[in-house]
Enzyme design. Structure first.
Site, PDB file in Angstrom:
ATOM      1  N   GLU B  60       0.802  -1.226   0.000  1.00 25.96           N
ATOM      2  CA  GLU B  60       0.000   0.000   0.000  1.00 25.96           C
ATOM      3  C   GLU B  60       0.829   1.267   0.000  1.00 25.96           C
ATOM      4  OE1 GLU B  60      -0.819  -2.693   1.677  1.00 25.96           O
ATOM      5  OE2 GLU B  60      -2.822  -3.142   0.943  1.00 25.96           O
ATOM      6  N   HIS B 129     -11.683  -3.921   8.553  1.00 27.14           N
ATOM      7  CA  HIS B 129     -12.194  -3.719   7.189  1.00 27.14           C
ATOM      8  C   HIS B 129     -13.520  -2.965   7.190  1.00 27.14           C
ATOM      9  CE1 HIS B 129      -9.426  -7.137   6.651  1.00 27.14           C
ATOM     10  NE2 HIS B 129      -9.343  -6.807   5.383  1.00 27.14           N
TER      11      HIS B 129
HETATM   12  C1  TPP Z   1      -2.555  -4.424   4.130  1.00 24.05           C
HETATM   13  C2  TPP Z   1      -3.616  -5.209   3.444  1.00 24.05           C
HETATM   14  N1  TPP Z   1      -3.714  -5.147   2.105  1.00 24.05           N
HETATM   15  C3  TPP Z   1      -4.647  -5.848   1.462  1.00 24.05           C
HETATM   16  C4  TPP Z   1      -5.534  -6.631   2.146  1.00 24.05           C
HETATM   17  C5  TPP Z   1      -6.587  -7.436   1.425  1.00 24.05           C
HETATM   18  N2  TPP Z   1      -6.169  -8.831   1.419  1.00 24.05           N
HETATM   19  C6  TPP Z   1      -6.535  -9.661   2.401  1.00 24.05           C
HETATM   20  S1  TPP Z   1      -5.806 -11.138   2.293  1.00 24.05           S
HETATM   21  C7  TPP Z   1      -5.007 -10.699   0.880  1.00 24.05           C
HETATM   22  C8  TPP Z   1      -4.107 -11.669   0.208  1.00 24.05           C
HETATM   23  C9  TPP Z   1      -3.035 -12.105   1.138  1.00 24.05           C
HETATM   24  O1  TPP Z   1      -2.218 -13.000   0.487  1.00 24.05           O
HETATM   25  P1  TPP Z   1      -1.212 -13.906   1.265  1.00 24.05           P
HETATM   26  O2  TPP Z   1      -0.446 -13.097   2.253  1.00 24.05           O
HETATM   27  O3  TPP Z   1      -0.450 -14.658   0.271  1.00 24.05           O
HETATM   28  O4  TPP Z   1      -2.125 -14.882   2.119  1.00 24.05           O
HETATM   29  P2  TPP Z   1      -3.234 -15.893   1.567  1.00 24.05           P
HETATM   30  O5  TPP Z   1      -4.506 -15.116   1.504  1.00 24.05           O
HETATM   31  O6  TPP Z   1      -2.804 -16.425   0.271  1.00 24.05           O
HETATM   32  O7  TPP Z   1      -3.308 -16.937   2.612  1.00 24.05           O
HETATM   33  C10 TPP Z   1      -5.309  -9.397   0.525  1.00 24.05           C
HETATM   34  C11 TPP Z   1      -4.787  -8.700  -0.653  1.00 24.05           C
HETATM   35  C12 TPP Z   1      -5.422  -6.643   3.553  1.00 24.05           C
HETATM   36  N3  TPP Z   1      -6.277  -7.331   4.314  1.00 24.05           N
HETATM   37  N4  TPP Z   1      -4.448  -5.946   4.174  1.00 24.05           N
END
Ligand code: TPP
Lengths: 343, 328
Positions: B60, B129
């Protein structure tokens, strides 16, 4: 330039003989069976979550870990009660594997007063701080930033605890990842970094959004021992986590373990899976960590087909009971909405 | 006029401006094939390609930082922060860079960028959120803050935001995405900093924005049956605020209620009330000014608690009745 697929050799040797591997790791047959049970329990919890969602009983979102159970079980088995767990949003499996009460988890999922967070947190924020379970994160990678602090506390109090911090491949691209690893490295903090690389952060394929994978290279660049292993091989996960914990516990500083696995379901309920093919998903379904471990246990005569059936039924029942507990639990009192803002 | 959703209106504004101005580009997480967490950017990658749709890692601070960099050198980035809650992660590039560069450099730079951010509660997404953090942005001179409540306003305001030479934060309440409203075919813009009267009335002015406009409109309809005539004023742009339209309305009705979802303490209701109290409208007040806001609490997960944490239509009705019957 981001590559398209993770293309690195595993640091682990594939487990082909469960008995031999267990002997090397000092695990009994009972240990192996309970590891298997935990994996089945997680699968049932996640499947039930989907069912409840489909029935309209869940107001909110959820992130399920079907296909990733070996990471949770392998890590959970290493974690001792005294250690700290700092979890991420896809955290049901890790909590179950660390011994959390599934009744309270299910109650939290349904927003009930009897849930771990009294219905305030929900699926994404399950925590049990009194049991050293420091909770799951809604802000991706925020837990990575907190981990050095937990390590500092352990070091200052001179205890032999370890902080286990769990995160995905997506989280590894946030800036705090670098800051956290660097701080743990310069101060030799007792932090074990467990990167659950399931190929995607939402729709972002790890190679497309990462200059270089695996991420363990980044850890090594900061002076932290890093390993890239098969996250669908539960005994390999256990082996590397066990060694990582010993290293951190002995005061030798942080370790980074990256487990390759795959998120079989969508990111959350809003995901229509447009960014990947059915073929790819099916290929990974073939590598189902539960079936893989089951077959190893059957081959080694550690478990019988009958036992497999019984475990299936037993775990289905555990989860059904959890739902019953949750559904019969009261909603929080609306008058208490302001409770716990301040200590 | 065709009826479209709030989501579609924002989507259309993005697409139309990208077609019109090749320096406009999108940057953010999952804004390509996924279409953004709320589907706003669906299909845009197909039309414009990766040269105009920069799909980022989860980063971000650098998404917004990059937008600032690109804007200073003459591009018009539109950044998407998946949830307004992540504003906390982008405050440096927004507050210290985007907002200050022009002034600090003696007026020699402009930072024409937009940061879109879905806000608000109501989806069971809990404390990380669900926040409404508009006030944090309003405290930063150099930023503009836009918070539409209808598809018509969203489209017209977003076009103005993109064309504005200043950094504009564009707040989109999640519960609005599926709401529908009339939007004309063809181009139109709505100037930033101009409020809109959503309903005319004579007994009480409600200043409100985003989803609370709709809850207030329903409440106003309810109390109209009791003969209470409520005027609903939507600032549409929270920074700069259209103070004149607000004070004029208060001079007409003699009563003011501010309704917002954000928490009470240091929320923007206080700013509106202060503006009225230091204006000639002060002399026209027949009752104490009141605010109805989110409680000073993180948004809880449980659906009943979540509802209790922010104003609902029945709360607004009660508050209107209390004010006009001189209970304060
Ligand atoms: C700082 C932030 N950016 C974006 C999001 C939205 N978001 C939630 S989970 C996610 C993907 C996370 O990917 P990863 O760390 O690989 O974990 P996975 O979901 O694959 O287990 C996103 C983009 C968030 N919750 N927090």
């Amino acid at each position: 330039m981001g590559s398209n697929k993770i293309n690195a050799a595993y640091d682990n040797e594939e487990t082909t003989d469960a008995r031999k591997k267990a002997a090397e790791l000092g695990l009994t047959n009972e240990d192996l069976v309970s590891m298997y049970e935990v994996m089945v329990e997680i699968r049932h919890f996640e499947e039930m979550a989907t069912t409840l969602y489909g029935l309209g009983k869940v107001h909110g979102t959820m992130h399920l870990s079907i296909g990733q159970e070996a990471v949770a079980a392998g890590a959970g088995f290493t974690l001792q009660d005294k250690d700290y767990l700092i979890n991420h949003h896809r955290g049901h499996g890790h909590f179950i594997a660390s011994g959390a009460d599934v009744n309270k988890m299910m109650a939290e999922f349904l927003g009930k007063e009897t849930g771990f967070c009294h219905g305030r947190g929900g699926s994404m924020h399950i925590a049990d701080v009194t049991a050293n379970n420091l909770g799951a994160q809604g802000i991706v990678a925020a837990q990575i930033a907190m981990a050095p602090g937990v390590g500092i506390a352990i070091k200052m109090r001179k205890t032999d605890q370890v902080a286990l911090v769990i995160f995905g491949d997506g989280a590894a691209n946030r800036g705090v990842f670098l800051e956290s690893l660097n701080m743990s490295s310069i101060w030799d903090l007792p932090v074990v970094y467990l990167c659950e690389n399931n190929h995607y952060g939402m729709s972002a394929e790890v190679g497309r959004v990462s200059g270089k994978v695996p991420f363990k290279d980044r850890a090594e660049a900061l002076g932290i021992p890093g390993y890239f292993i098969d996250g669908n091989d539960v005994l390999a996960v256990y082996e590397f986590m066990k060694n990582a914990f010993s290293h951190a516990r002995s005061g030798s500083g942080p370790v980074f373990v990256e487990t390759e696995t795959y998120r079989i379901l969508g990111h959350s309920k809003s995901d229509r899976n447009l960014y990947r093919t059915k073929d790819e998903i099916n290929q990974w379904k073939e590598k189902d960590p539960i079936i893989r471990f089951r077959d190893l246990l059957l081959e080694a005569d550690i478990i019988t087909v009958k036992q497999v059936d019984e475990i299936e039924k037993k775990m289905a029942k555990v989860i059904e009971d959890a739902v019953e507990f949750a559904e019969n639990s009261p909603e929080p009192n609306i008058e208490d909405v302001m409770e716990w803002v301040y200590a | 006029m065709p009826e479209i959703t709030f989501r579609q209106a924002i989507h259309d504004a993005l697409v139309e401006e990208m077609r019109r101005d090749s320096s406009v580009f999108l940057i953010g997480e999952d804004i390509g094939t996924y279409g953004g967490a709320f589907g706003v950017t669906a299909g845009i990658l197909d039309e414009f390609g990766r040269d105009r749709v920069w799909e980022t890692p989860i980063s971000e601070e650098t998404i917004v930082g990059s937008a600032v960099g690109a804007a200073i050198v003459g591009m018009k980035p539109i950044a998407e922060i998946m949830f307004m809650d992540f504003l906390t992660l982008v405050l440096d590039p927004l507050a210290n860079q985007a907002a200050k560069v022009r002034y600090m450099f003696g007026g020699k730079a402009t930072v024409p960028m937009v940061v879109r951010m879905p806000s608000g509660s109501g989806t069971g997404a809990a404390a990380h959120h669900s926040q409404s953090l508009e006030t944090i942005l309003m405290h930063i001179p150099g930023l503009k803050v836009v918070a539409p409540s209808t598809p018509y306003d969203a489209k017209g305001l977003l076009l103005s935001a993109i064309r504005d030479p200043n950094p504009v934060c564009f707040v989109e309440h999640k519960l609005l995405y599926k709401t529908k409203g009339e939007v004309p075919n063809g181009e139109y813009t709505i100037p930033l900093g101009v409020a809109d009267i959503k309903r005319e009335g004579t007994d009480l002015t409600i200043v409100t924005s985003e989803i609370m406009v709709h809850k207030s409109l329903s409440a106003a309809e309810d109390v109209s049956k009791e003969g209470i005539s409520v005027e609903i004023l939507d600032p549409r742009t929270l920074l700069p605020l259209d103070v004149d339209t607000i004070t004029n309305s208060v001079m007409k009705t003699g009563r003011l209620l501010v309704v917002h979802e954000a928490v009470k303490t240091a929320g923007w209701a206080g700013e509106i009330m202060a503006s009225v109290s230091e204006s000639p409208a002060w002399d026209y007040l027949d009752a104490p000014m009141r605010r109805l806001t989110g409680k000073d609490v993180p948004i809880p997960y449980n659906r009943f608690l979540e509802r209790a944490a922010v104003p609902q239509e029945e709360d607004i009705v009660r508050e209107i009745q209390a004010i006009v019957s001189n209970q304060y």
